[in-house]
Write a protein that holds these residues in place. Structure first.
Motif, PDB file in Angstrom:
ATOM      1  N   ALA A 498      74.535  60.544  73.529  1.00  0.00           N
ATOM      2  CA  ALA A 498      73.207  60.889  73.011  1.00  0.00           C
ATOM      3  C   ALA A 498      72.874  62.318  73.393  1.00  0.00           C
ATOM      4  CB  ALA A 498      72.147  59.926  73.552  1.00  0.00           C
ATOM      5  N   LEU A 499      71.857  62.867  72.726  1.00  0.00           N
ATOM      6  CA  LEU A 499      71.434  64.244  72.967  1.00  0.00           C
ATOM      7  C   LEU A 499      69.920  64.285  73.098  1.00  0.00           C
ATOM      8  CD1 LEU A 499      72.145  67.338  73.006  1.00  0.00           C
ATOM      9  CD2 LEU A 499      71.757  67.307  70.527  1.00  0.00           C
ATOM     10  N   VAL A 500      69.445  65.049  74.083  1.00  0.00           N
ATOM     11  CA  VAL A 500      68.013  65.261  74.295  1.00  0.00           C
ATOM     12  C   VAL A 500      67.707  66.737  74.114  1.00  0.00           C
ATOM     13  CG1 VAL A 500      66.166  65.244  76.020  1.00  0.00           C
ATOM     14  CG2 VAL A 500      67.711  63.300  75.838  1.00  0.00           C
ATOM     15  N   LEU A 501      66.631  67.049  73.388  1.00  0.00           N
ATOM     16  CA  LEU A 501      66.148  68.427  73.246  1.00  0.00           C
ATOM     17  C   LEU A 501      65.005  68.631  74.233  1.00  0.00           C
ATOM     18  CD1 LEU A 501      67.812  68.143  70.647  1.00  0.00           C
ATOM     19  CD2 LEU A 501      66.029  69.409  69.439  1.00  0.00           C
ATOM     20  N   TYR A 502      65.193  69.517  75.233  1.00  0.00           N
ATOM     21  CA  TYR A 502      64.214  69.660  76.310  1.00  0.00           C
ATOM     22  C   TYR A 502      64.385  71.026  76.955  1.00  0.00           C
ATOM     23  CZ  TYR A 502      62.111  69.020  80.949  1.00  0.00           C
ATOM     24  OH  TYR A 502      61.364  69.178  82.090  1.00  0.00           O
ATOM     25  N   ASN A 503      63.293  71.560  77.505  1.00  0.00           N
ATOM     26  CA  ASN A 503      63.390  72.744  78.363  1.00  0.00           C
ATOM     27  C   ASN A 503      62.240  72.731  79.363  1.00  0.00           C
ATOM     28  OD1 ASN A 503      61.078  74.491  77.239  1.00  0.00           O
ATOM     29  ND2 ASN A 503      62.287  74.074  75.396  1.00  0.00           N
ATOM     30  N   GLY A 553      63.853  64.276  70.830  1.00  0.00           N
ATOM     31  CA  GLY A 553      63.115  65.486  71.163  1.00  0.00           C
ATOM     32  C   GLY A 553      62.144  65.206  72.293  1.00  0.00           C
ATOM     33  N   ALA A 554      62.070  66.110  73.267  1.00  0.00           N
ATOM     34  CA  ALA A 554      61.189  65.919  74.425  1.00  0.00           C
ATOM     35  C   ALA A 554      60.332  67.171  74.610  1.00  0.00           C
ATOM     36  CB  ALA A 554      62.011  65.634  75.678  1.00  0.00           C
ATOM     37  N   PRO A 555      59.322  67.354  73.763  1.00  0.00           N
ATOM     38  CA  PRO A 555      58.522  68.576  73.824  1.00  0.00           C
ATOM     39  C   PRO A 555      57.403  68.495  74.858  1.00  0.00           C
ATOM     40  CG  PRO A 555      57.751  67.208  72.024  1.00  0.00           C
ATOM     41  CD  PRO A 555      58.936  66.492  72.628  1.00  0.00           C
ATOM     42  N   ALA A 556      57.007  69.655  75.324  1.00  0.00           N
ATOM     43  CA  ALA A 556      55.813  69.816  76.153  1.00  0.00           C
ATOM     44  C   ALA A 556      55.266  71.202  75.871  1.00  0.00           C
ATOM     45  CB  ALA A 556      56.139  69.663  77.640  1.00  0.00           C
ATOM     46  N   GLY A 557      53.952  71.330  75.810  1.00  0.00           N
ATOM     47  CA  GLY A 557      53.356  72.612  75.470  1.00  0.00           C
ATOM     48  C   GLY A 557      53.425  72.861  73.972  1.00  0.00           C
ATOM     49  N   LEU A 558      53.463  74.128  73.588  1.00  0.00           N
ATOM     50  CA  LEU A 558      53.486  74.489  72.177  1.00  0.00           C
ATOM     51  C   LEU A 558      54.781  74.044  71.507  1.00  0.00           C
ATOM     52  CD1 LEU A 558      52.070  78.138  71.950  1.00  0.00           C
ATOM     53  CD2 LEU A 558      51.057  76.068  70.988  1.00  0.00           C
ATOM     54  N   ALA A 559      54.639  73.419  70.349  1.00  0.00           N
ATOM     55  CA  ALA A 559      55.781  73.077  69.503  1.00  0.00           C
ATOM     56  C   ALA A 559      55.323  73.327  68.078  1.00  0.00           C
ATOM     57  CB  ALA A 559      56.206  71.627  69.707  1.00  0.00           C
ATOM     58  N   ALA A 572      64.056  60.249  67.442  1.00  0.00           N
ATOM     59  CA  ALA A 572      62.864  59.804  68.149  1.00  0.00           C
ATOM     60  C   ALA A 572      62.316  60.975  68.947  1.00  0.00           C
ATOM     61  CB  ALA A 572      63.184  58.634  69.077  1.00  0.00           C
ATOM     62  N   ILE A 573      61.049  60.872  69.302  1.00  0.00           N
ATOM     63  CA  ILE A 573      60.407  61.886  70.133  1.00  0.00           C
ATOM     64  C   ILE A 573      59.788  61.196  71.344  1.00  0.00           C
ATOM     65  CG2 ILE A 573      58.537  63.588  70.271  1.00  0.00           C
ATOM     66  CD1 ILE A 573      58.938  64.133  67.303  1.00  0.00           C
ATOM     67  N   GLN A 574      59.987  61.785  72.491  1.00  0.00           N
ATOM     68  CA  GLN A 574      59.283  61.389  73.711  1.00  0.00           C
ATOM     69  C   GLN A 574      58.515  62.629  74.141  1.00  0.00           C
ATOM     70  OE1 GLN A 574      59.427  58.227  75.042  1.00  0.00           O
ATOM     71  NE2 GLN A 574      57.819  58.806  76.482  1.00  0.00           N
ATOM     72  N   ALA A 575      57.241  62.665  73.795  1.00  0.00           N
ATOM     73  CA  ALA A 575      56.451  63.882  73.978  1.00  0.00           C
ATOM     74  C   ALA A 575      55.629  63.815  75.248  1.00  0.00           C
ATOM     75  CB  ALA A 575      55.525  64.093  72.781  1.00  0.00           C
ATOM     76  N   ALA A 664      66.965  57.916  74.851  1.00  0.00           N
ATOM     77  CA  ALA A 664      68.215  58.262  74.177  1.00  0.00           C
ATOM     78  C   ALA A 664      69.292  57.219  74.449  1.00  0.00           C
ATOM     79  CB  ALA A 664      68.683  59.642  74.633  1.00  0.00           C
ATOM     80  N   LEU A 665      69.385  56.742  75.683  1.00  0.00           N
ATOM     81  CA  LEU A 665      70.376  55.728  76.015  1.00  0.00           C
ATOM     82  C   LEU A 665      70.087  54.417  75.284  1.00  0.00           C
ATOM     83  CD1 LEU A 665      70.843  56.398  79.832  1.00  0.00           C
ATOM     84  CD2 LEU A 665      72.592  56.632  78.055  1.00  0.00           C
ATOM     85  N   ALA A 666      68.809  54.081  75.170  1.00  0.00           N
ATOM     86  CA  ALA A 666      68.452  52.857  74.453  1.00  0.00           C
ATOM     87  C   ALA A 666      68.842  52.941  72.983  1.00  0.00           C
ATOM     88  CB  ALA A 666      66.957  52.594  74.596  1.00  0.00           C
TER      89      ALA A 666
END
Length: 768
Positions: A498-503, A553-559, A572-575, A664-666
């Motif tokens: 799986a892949l997560v988009l995060y910073n 996608g795991a956003p925080a702040g401006l997106a 999926a998004i986990q915001a 992501a694992l789920a």
């Protein structure tokens, strides 16, 4: 069985109490908010005023959250606390008043219900004096910071009689429901953040006077070089309110022994502070303090510290290299050294009194006062040995904790088993994270990156999950980010599940496309390069959506802009709750062109709450994009279609990466990539209806000529082009081609060039 917080009572509806109630509601917990009784005809008026204050101040992440708060009066409705799992007291800072209230609460609360006091000035032992054994077992201090929605720090103080399970319940709920980072403190005056923060502010203000600096110079020297927010010192005093100095600082000094070094910098005794208070010049709430707007104009003025009169504000700069700044043989260097040396020496001297380890202290100052790094991390950056040696050379005491760090290389270090920090007795101890908390920086230290370049990287999070991180300024998307997205979509499935988009950027997941590149190519009239940029983005995001593994996608702040578009392509998004998302391209004269319009149409096409009729999907997506609004929270993002009902929201920033990895694992179990999506759109008839709406906006003055042109192109895409109709579904690739056609036309418009340049130069939209 793990206990849960299902209902909360907050006693005291002032700015802090009502803010705490709002944050519980943001976390989905019902709250009863009580205050003193109002007049006979409206006994709940004070509590309701607190609720309305939070609605006005945006203490609620979405107005609908306020529906979870009921109001009442302490005199009439105190029995409403009987079924509460947690009762938060936030009344006046008077121990007698608080103890009387606690006695009443103890008689009403259910067994095991937590009672906490939001105080930073009254010792826990004094608050529980005369209380029952059961009450003392269930009592803690929970010191929130204002505003409770946005300030991540919560200081937790447990007493000698507090049951471990009580503290554990509060800590878990504060982290998961309220989104707080909890720091355990000892029962000492002002705990950690305000003990050190008030001392730092006193030192910085008084040393500025002693060194003959202007307020602008002091704020420049004690601001950016120290990693302190732009308000720095005098701006922060204006923000806090100079009238609070006798109250807050006075209370702290009164509670500290005479030998405490804070007494060497007594801000309450400064004649200038007393004069400003006497004259009502107490900061922003009085429209004048150390800074102000000149009467009758918007020109900024600053206080002359020598005369006490105002003059035009002057820009000031400082060497951002703090280690170099403190070596300067001038007033600026001597001042910076005075602030640094006094602050570090004091922190090291009292650390053992206020906390167990230096990491807790650094965390408290980062989150409580907005420092980029805590005082011990700051000392590591400058050099502990350099600080200790200079203190000794000046004949000043070097605290043992600082002396040990000087010999052994600092307060924090990387070890084979992970990061370590010092206890306040000087020993090394591993940095421990609560269950479910992941730190990307620590993950990156464990091995080389899997892929990437100067703009983006792919890292291994363990358990078969990769992380795609953007790391440009404000994570603006450039060609190299797009290249890494495409590379990740192709290569990651061969190595990961799986892949997560995060910073870790504290401000932005991504502020969208790199506008500097747009301006550069537009001014060169290199439209072909921009068309390639659009095609590259579409190809990369399509590959991400249809990759062989799930993407979260795991956003925080401006997106916003392209930052929103990449999220729309995730499975999926986990915001984070404080995610501010939106397709804002119309503000710069274009439409979402990295398949963002297409993806929003697909999402609205699947929603049951879209407007009725054959034009419903088009109208919903068009209205969202044409509004170009950035949501005020992740909760609000759900109502606009950016988040789906099944997308998750994480309250605590510390837990976001861990939650996204778990999601992501789920999804990885039995995952199948999505098929090419399609949606039924109305075609030319729908476009004409939307164009009529836009013409109405133009006639009403709500749209400019270029707004109308851009909206016309958007309407065409949202309605599926000339071949679409009620019986002819339009697939996502056709919609992407319509986006490219619209972008190709709009980038050739001089008005678009003017809008993008204006946004880049001013940060504000141009209505042309």
């Amino acid at each position: 069985m793990k206990r849960a917080i299902r209902k909360v009572a907050v006693i005291g509806a002032g700015s802090m109490g009502s803010g705490i109630a709002a944050q519980f509601a943001n976390g989905g917990v019902p709250v009863v908010l009580l205050d003193v009784a109002g007049p006979e005809d409206d006994r709940t008026a004070p509590a309701r005023a607190g609720l309305e204050r939070q609605l006005k101040a945006q203490g609620f992440m979405d107005p609908s959250a306020a529906e979870l708060v009921s109001v009442g009066s302490i005199e009439d409705d105190l029995d409403a606390v009987a079924d509460a799992d947690w009762i938060v007291e936030a009344v006046v800072e008077d121990p007698v008043v608080k103890r009387r209230l606690f006695a009443r609460l103890d008689a009403l609360r259910k067994p095991g219900a937590v009672v906490s006091s939001n105080t930073s000035t009254i010792p826990l032992a004094q608050l529980t004096e005369g209380a029952s054994e059961a009450f003392r077992r269930d009592f803690v201090i929970t010191h929130f910071f204002n505003p409770p929605r946005h300030m991540r720090l919560m200081e937790l103080v447990a007493g000698p009689d507090t049951a471990p399970e009580t503290a554990a319940l509060v800590r878990d709920a504060a982290e998961t429901v309220l989104g707080k980072t909890v720091v355990d403190c000892r029962d000492t005056p002002a705990f950690i953040a305000n003990r050190l923060g008030c001392h730092w502010m006193s030192v910085a203000a008084i040393e500025a006077l002693r060194h003959g600096l202007t307020v602008e110079q002091a704020d420049a020297m004690a601001g950016a070089p120290f990693g302190v927010p732009r308000t720095a010192i005098f701006g922060l005093l204006d923000l806090v309110g100079i009238d609070l100095v006798p109250l807050v600082w006075g209370s702290l000094l009164g509670a500290l022994p005479a030998a405490d070094a804070h007494h060497h910098h007594d801000l309450t005794a400064e004649p200038l502070i007393r004069r400003l208070i006497a004259e009502g010049r107490i900061g922003r709430k009085a429209k004048g303090g150390f800074y102000r707007l000149a009467p009758g104009s918007k020109a900024r003025e600053a206080l002359d510290l020598a005369t006490g009169e105002y003059r035009p504000q002057v820009d000031a700069t400082a060497n951002r290299d703090l280690a170099a700044l403190i070596r300067q043989e001038d007033a600026a260097g001597r001042y910076a050294w005075a602030v640094l040396s006094n602050s570090i020496a004091y922190t090291a001297a009292v650390a053992g009194e206020i906390a167990d380890d230096v990491a807790a202290i650094d965390t408290a100052m980062r989150l409580g006062y907005g420092w980029a790094e805590g005082p011990f991390a700051l000392a590591d950056r400058v050099g502990c040995a350099a600080i200790a040696d200079r203190l000794a050379a000046e004949g000043r005491e070097v605290p043992p904790l600082l002396a040990a760090a000087a010999v052994e290389g600092g307060f924090h270090r990387r070890a084979d088993a992970g990061r370590e920090t010092r206890t306040t007795t000087g020993a090394w101890t591993p940095v421990r994270r609560p269950p479910g908390v992941l730190d990307l920086a620590e993950m990156k230290e464990r091995g080389p990156r899997f892929a990437g370049n100067g703009s983006a990287s792919v890292w291994d999070l363990g358990d078969g999950v990769a992380c795609l991180e953007f790391h440009t300024k404000m994570n603006a998307i450039d060609q190299r980010i797009l290249a890494t997205v495409a590379e990740a979509a192709e290569r990651v499935p061969a190595e990961f599940r799986a892949l997560v988009l995060y910073n870790d950027n504290p401000r932005a997941f991504s502020a969208g496309a790199n506008l500097g590149y747009f301006v550069e190519r537009l001014e060169a009239e290199d439209f072909a390069a921009l068309e390639r940029f659009v095609e590259q983005g579409q190809a990369a995001f399509r590959a991400l959506k249809h990759a062989a593994i799930p993407v979260v996608g795991a956003p925080a702040g401006l997106a916003v802009g392209g930052g929103c578009e990449v999220l729309l392509h995730c499975d999926a998004i986990q915001a984070h709750a404080e995610t501010y998302i939106g397709l804002v391209e119309l503000k710069v004269g274009i439409i979402p062109g990295w398949r963002g319009t297409a993806e929003l149409l697909l999402r609205w096409g699947r929603r049951s709450d879209r407007p009725a009729g054959p034009k419903g999907t088009s109208q919903a997506a068009f209205g969202t994009i044409a509004g170009a609004r950035i949501t005020g929270s992740a909760l609000e993002a759900r109502t606009l279609g950016y988040l789906r009902p099944e997308d998750g929201i994480t309250m605590g920033r510390d837990r976001l990466l861990g939650d996204a990895k778990a999601k992501a694992l789920a999804l990885a179990e039995g995952y199948r990539p999505p098929c090419v999506g399609s949606v039924t759109l109305p075609g030319p008839a729908g476009r004409e209806a939307l164009q009529a709406i836009v013409r109405g906006w133009r006639l009403d003055g709500r749209a400019s000529p270029h707004d109308e042109l851009v909206a016309d192109w958007l309407a065409g895409v949202c309605c599926g082009g000339s071949e679409a109709g009620p019986q002819t579904p339009v697939d996502e690739d056709t919609l992407a081609a319509l986006e490219r056609e619209a972008l190709s036309a709009l980038i050739r418009e001089p008005a678009t060039r003017a809008r993008i340049r204006h946004m880049l130069d001013t940060g504000k939209p141009l209505r042309n």
